[in-house]
Design a protein around this motif. Sequence first.
Motif, PDB file in Angstrom:
ATOM      1  N   UNK A   1       0.860  -1.186   0.000  1.00  0.00           N
ATOM      2  CA  UNK A   1       0.000   0.000   0.000  1.00  0.00           C
ATOM      3  C   UNK A   1       0.895   1.234   0.000  1.00  0.00           C
ATOM      4  N   UNK A   2       1.059   1.791  -1.199  1.00  0.00           N
ATOM      5  CA  UNK A   2       1.931   2.950  -1.340  1.00  0.00           C
ATOM      6  C   UNK A   2       1.177   4.134  -1.914  1.00  0.00           C
ATOM      7  N   UNK A   3      -0.144   3.976  -2.059  1.00  0.00           N
ATOM      8  CA  UNK A   3      -0.946   4.999  -2.726  1.00  0.00           C
ATOM      9  C   UNK A   3      -1.228   4.558  -4.151  1.00  0.00           C
ATOM     10  N   UNK A   4      -2.514   4.620  -4.547  1.00  0.00           N
ATOM     11  CA  UNK A   4      -2.912   4.120  -5.865  1.00  0.00           C
ATOM     12  C   UNK A   4      -2.614   5.172  -6.927  1.00  0.00           C
ATOM     13  N   UNK A   5      -1.317   5.397  -7.150  1.00  0.00           N
ATOM     14  CA  UNK A   5      -0.907   6.402  -8.118  1.00  0.00           C
ATOM     15  C   UNK A   5      -0.443   5.699  -9.377  1.00  0.00           C
TER      16      UNK A   5
ATOM     17  N   UNK B   1      -5.993   0.383  -7.287  1.00  0.00           N
ATOM     18  CA  UNK B   1      -5.749   0.259  -5.844  1.00  0.00           C
ATOM     19  C   UNK B   1      -5.287  -1.149  -5.455  1.00  0.00           C
ATOM     20  N   UNK B   2      -4.418  -1.206  -4.482  1.00  0.00           N
ATOM     21  CA  UNK B   2      -4.057  -2.476  -3.855  1.00  0.00           C
ATOM     22  C   UNK B   2      -4.911  -2.647  -2.608  1.00  0.00           C
ATOM     23  N   UNK B   3      -5.415  -3.844  -2.411  1.00  0.00           N
ATOM     24  CA  UNK B   3      -6.207  -4.137  -1.221  1.00  0.00           C
ATOM     25  C   UNK B   3      -5.534  -5.259  -0.441  1.00  0.00           C
ATOM     26  N   UNK B   4      -5.488  -5.113   0.855  1.00  0.00           N
ATOM     27  CA  UNK B   4      -4.907  -6.159   1.700  1.00  0.00           C
ATOM     28  C   UNK B   4      -5.934  -6.575   2.739  1.00  0.00           C
TER      29      UNK B   4
ATOM     30  N   UNK C   1     -14.804   6.862  -5.233  1.00  0.00           N
ATOM     31  CA  UNK C   1     -15.563   5.630  -4.971  1.00  0.00           C
ATOM     32  C   UNK C   1     -15.402   4.680  -6.141  1.00  0.00           C
TER      33      UNK C   1
ATOM     34  N   UNK D   1     -11.716  13.428  -2.704  1.00  0.00           N
ATOM     35  CA  UNK D   1     -11.696  14.094  -4.014  1.00  0.00           C
ATOM     36  C   UNK D   1     -11.314  15.553  -3.858  1.00  0.00           C
ATOM     37  N   UNK D   2     -11.996  16.206  -2.953  1.00  0.00           N
ATOM     38  CA  UNK D   2     -11.829  17.647  -2.816  1.00  0.00           C
ATOM     39  C   UNK D   2     -10.383  18.012  -2.469  1.00  0.00           C
TER      40      UNK D   2
ATOM     41  N   UNK E   1      -6.517  11.149  -3.355  1.00  0.00           N
ATOM     42  CA  UNK E   1      -6.884   9.757  -3.635  1.00  0.00           C
ATOM     43  C   UNK E   1      -5.644   8.881  -3.891  1.00  0.00           C
ATOM     44  N   UNK E   2      -4.628   9.442  -4.505  1.00  0.00           N
ATOM     45  CA  UNK E   2      -3.456   8.646  -4.886  1.00  0.00           C
ATOM     46  C   UNK E   2      -2.476   8.416  -3.745  1.00  0.00           C
ATOM     47  N   UNK E   3      -2.738   8.985  -2.594  1.00  0.00           N
ATOM     48  CA  UNK E   3      -1.824   8.717  -1.467  1.00  0.00           C
ATOM     49  C   UNK E   3      -2.561   8.267  -0.223  1.00  0.00           C
ATOM     50  N   UNK E   4      -3.839   7.928  -0.396  1.00  0.00           N
ATOM     51  CA  UNK E   4      -4.652   7.564   0.763  1.00  0.00           C
ATOM     52  C   UNK E   4      -4.722   6.051   0.945  1.00  0.00           C
ATOM     53  N   UNK E   5      -4.703   5.622   2.196  1.00  0.00           N
ATOM     54  CA  UNK E   5      -5.000   4.229   2.529  1.00  0.00           C
ATOM     55  C   UNK E   5      -6.194   4.229   3.473  1.00  0.00           C
TER      56      UNK E   5
ATOM     57  N   UNK F   1     -13.314   2.326  -2.067  1.00  0.00           N
ATOM     58  CA  UNK F   1     -12.600   3.535  -2.460  1.00  0.00           C
ATOM     59  C   UNK F   1     -11.582   3.203  -3.541  1.00  0.00           C
ATOM     60  N   UNK F   2     -11.397   4.134  -4.452  1.00  0.00           N
ATOM     61  CA  UNK F   2     -10.329   3.992  -5.444  1.00  0.00           C
ATOM     62  C   UNK F   2      -9.014   4.413  -4.800  1.00  0.00           C
ATOM     63  N   UNK F   3      -8.783   3.882  -3.631  1.00  0.00           N
ATOM     64  CA  UNK F   3      -7.584   4.163  -2.862  1.00  0.00           C
ATOM     65  C   UNK F   3      -7.077   2.809  -2.392  1.00  0.00           C
ATOM     66  N   UNK F   4      -5.813   2.740  -2.027  1.00  0.00           N
ATOM     67  CA  UNK F   4      -5.332   1.520  -1.409  1.00  0.00           C
ATOM     68  C   UNK F   4      -6.137   1.272  -0.135  1.00  0.00           C
ATOM     69  N   UNK F   5      -6.323  -0.005   0.194  1.00  0.00           N
ATOM     70  CA  UNK F   5      -7.168  -0.314   1.343  1.00  0.00           C
ATOM     71  C   UNK F   5      -6.696  -1.541   2.086  1.00  0.00           C
TER      72      UNK F   5
ATOM     73  N   UNK G   1       1.870   8.713   3.322  1.00  0.00           N
ATOM     74  CA  UNK G   1       0.507   8.222   3.120  1.00  0.00           C
ATOM     75  C   UNK G   1      -0.480   9.063   3.927  1.00  0.00           C
TER      76      UNK G   1
ATOM     77  N   UNK H   1     -17.887  17.289  -4.821  1.00  0.00           N
ATOM     78  CA  UNK H   1     -17.328  17.865  -6.038  1.00  0.00           C
ATOM     79  C   UNK H   1     -18.345  17.921  -7.153  1.00  0.00           C
TER      80      UNK H   1
END
Lengths: 350, 251, 89
Positions: free
Chosen positions: A198-202, A206-209, B17, B42-43, B47-51, B66-70, B92, C85
């Motif tokens: 999990x490094x951020x979904x950039x 997304x990675x899920x664990x 989402x 979003x605001x 999103x690209x650095x969130x877990x 979420x379109x975030x790591x989880x 993160x 948003x």
Amino acid sequence: MADRQLMTGNEAMAEAAIRAGCRTYFGYPITPQNEILEYMAAHLPRAGGTFLQAESEVAAINMCYGAAAAGVRTMTSSSSPGVSLKMEGISYLAGADLPCVILNVARGGPGLGNIAPAQGDYFQATKGGGHGDYRLIVLAPSTAQEAADLAGLAFDLSDQYRVPALILADGMLGQMMEPVALPPHRDPATLPPKPWALTGAKGRDPNYIASFALEPTVLRDLNVRRHARYREIEAREVRWEEVATADAEVLLVAYGTMGRIAKTVVRRGRERGIRVGLLRPITLWPFPYSPIRKLAERVRAVLTVELSAGQMWEDVRLAVEGRCATPFYGEMGGVVPTPSEILTEVMRHV
Amino acid sequence: MSSTDTMTKVFARPRSLTEKPFTYCPGCDHGLLTRILAGAIDKLGIQERTVIIAPVGCAVFAYEWFRCDGIQASHGRAAAVATGLKRANPDLIVISYQGDGDLAAIGTAETIHAANRGEAITVIFVNNQIYGMTGGQMAPTTLAGQRATSCPEGRDVRTMGHPLPVAEMIATLAAPAYVTRQSLHDPKHVAQATKAVEKALRYQVEGKGYSLVEVLSTCPTGWRMPPAVAHKHVADVVTGAFPLGDLVDRG
Amino acid sequence: MPNGMVVVDRERCKGCGLCVGVCPFGVLELSATYNSAGYPVVSASHPEKCTGCTLCAQTCPDVALEVYREKAVAGSAVGSSAETPTDHR
Ligand SMILES: Cc1ncc(C[n+]2csc(CCOP(=O)(O)OP(=O)(O)O)c2C)c(N)n1
Ligand code: SF4
Ligand code: SF4
Ligand code: SF4
Ligand SMILES: [Mg+2]
């Protein structure tokens, strides 16, 4: 060039972990492993890592779960009662395929027991401990040097197979001071990448664990895939040491501190012309079933010696499968048998 | 009817989402809060650095919404998992989403100590006064006299304890940057809760440290109330026992 | 009063009725039709009354509603009531 230092087994494991690229450590005080926690407090920040004294062993193992998920080498250490508390977290680590190194500098039990060396946590370490169908890689050092070597190996195996690794030691090993040749420092940046972390979904999905799958067939398939890795580990990673087994009549099987004492028994026995040998499991899981089985074909007895009521003994008997006698000699509660007591027992089987 | 060519979209599904439908019961505030959280992500453009850390409870699937790591944490330990993630990688943005059984019963120790260390994480605390997932048992936050399946005669505070005031407890600590209690029972409160969630996340982005957003939520199923009645119950009764507002703001 | 339009994602709607209760203009109604999950779904029975205020969407727990508003003429503050948003690029 190896760097030689005089250190305790506890310090050796801590230093070797840092040198292996461990960059997060979470622990809680308990004797006889406090030196690991204290060593990490003093040295891990200097290596650019994070040391945190957690509020409990439960918190510590879950901090490891988070740090492991972030893709960073992580370790926790404790002793028997504290390791019991970690068990749910260890099961989650196993179920989420996360690498983590756990040190159990075990003590006498059950319950609060005492702080003397004991091997009553063998079942917990090798047969589950936590819930569910999982395995841990379990390594059992018998000297400070081996403790350092196995600490490094534990990180590598745990990362490679995505299986948590546990080092099962005891207070005698932890406190004993010996010269240790330390491995070179490894830069975490040079370790194999962990694309699942999990490094951020950039720039990726997304990675899920998780260890969670409501649908039985999905969970079954996850388990089946994990168990395929366990089979690989069993095929490739069994480690053990043999001493004077070539012509042995009686084979001792002992690990850790007891394995070290058993070496003395072999030496003294041989001095007296007794054909006694030793097989010392280094990996308790995967267990050296087949080397024990091979030796069982040609010895009179396989004598298991443990600081317990006979836990590894069950695995030894599974290995021997009736090929020869399988006596047991053990002590509990932190009492450590002397070499001459064990030698007397050996004599009964020659 | 007007066509979309001449119209602007003024309310869209948050980009953070995934398409997965929520598994919550009809009218459950968990879903609303999930949407608010995604909107805040979003605001702030994080999103690209969130877990996202999902608890054990009805939000157990949250890591996949979420379109975030989880990551899914064991029951009550999300704050410890958050600590591990954030300490391992301080870049993160770590969000722990937990129910009241999870955070305020089994996970009380982890909750308090993460807050006391001022871990730079955001805790979203869903106080629905019940154990939703396991079928409506008493939670540490269950109101005095409130019935639940494990207190069929109502919570007797003499033997079962009083509703645990989590936000107030956390607010006594020196480290937290932001501690607030919000509600979702009407659009005005939804708007306020949205601002609170955004602020808590912003504080993490700005490195200000630990935030806890306690959100009074409904469990229409466990409370055995239609969703709109449940919202009215929050307005009339629950907010009396759990007063709303900011308790700490060290921004 | 601006013209608005609400779009229901029938498969996401769980028929909880919360949006019906918050709409200030009686636009929405629980219909007698069901989605594939078996939930009765909401529909705009009086679409002409919709102002695009977004209150329904801000209340919906299942993110089943999208709201549109007539393109802004200079000076009107589109999106100001929605804290979520408005950008969907
Ligand atoms: C160690 C452990 N104990 C108990 C459970 C069972 N369990 C699952 S969810 C839950 C309660 C969750 O309640 P809450 O945190 O209030 O979440 P809600 O469902 O209300 O959102 C419990 C006790 C578990 N999964 N793990
Ligand atoms: S049981 Fe309660 S908290 Fe859980 S999803 Fe249903 S309404 Fe929501
Ligand atoms: S946008 Fe406003 S007016 Fe239109 S349906 Fe929703 S709540 Fe009613
Ligand atoms: S609030 Fe959402 S889920 Fe509930 S009835 Fe309206 S559209 Fe359907
Ligand atoms: Mg709850």
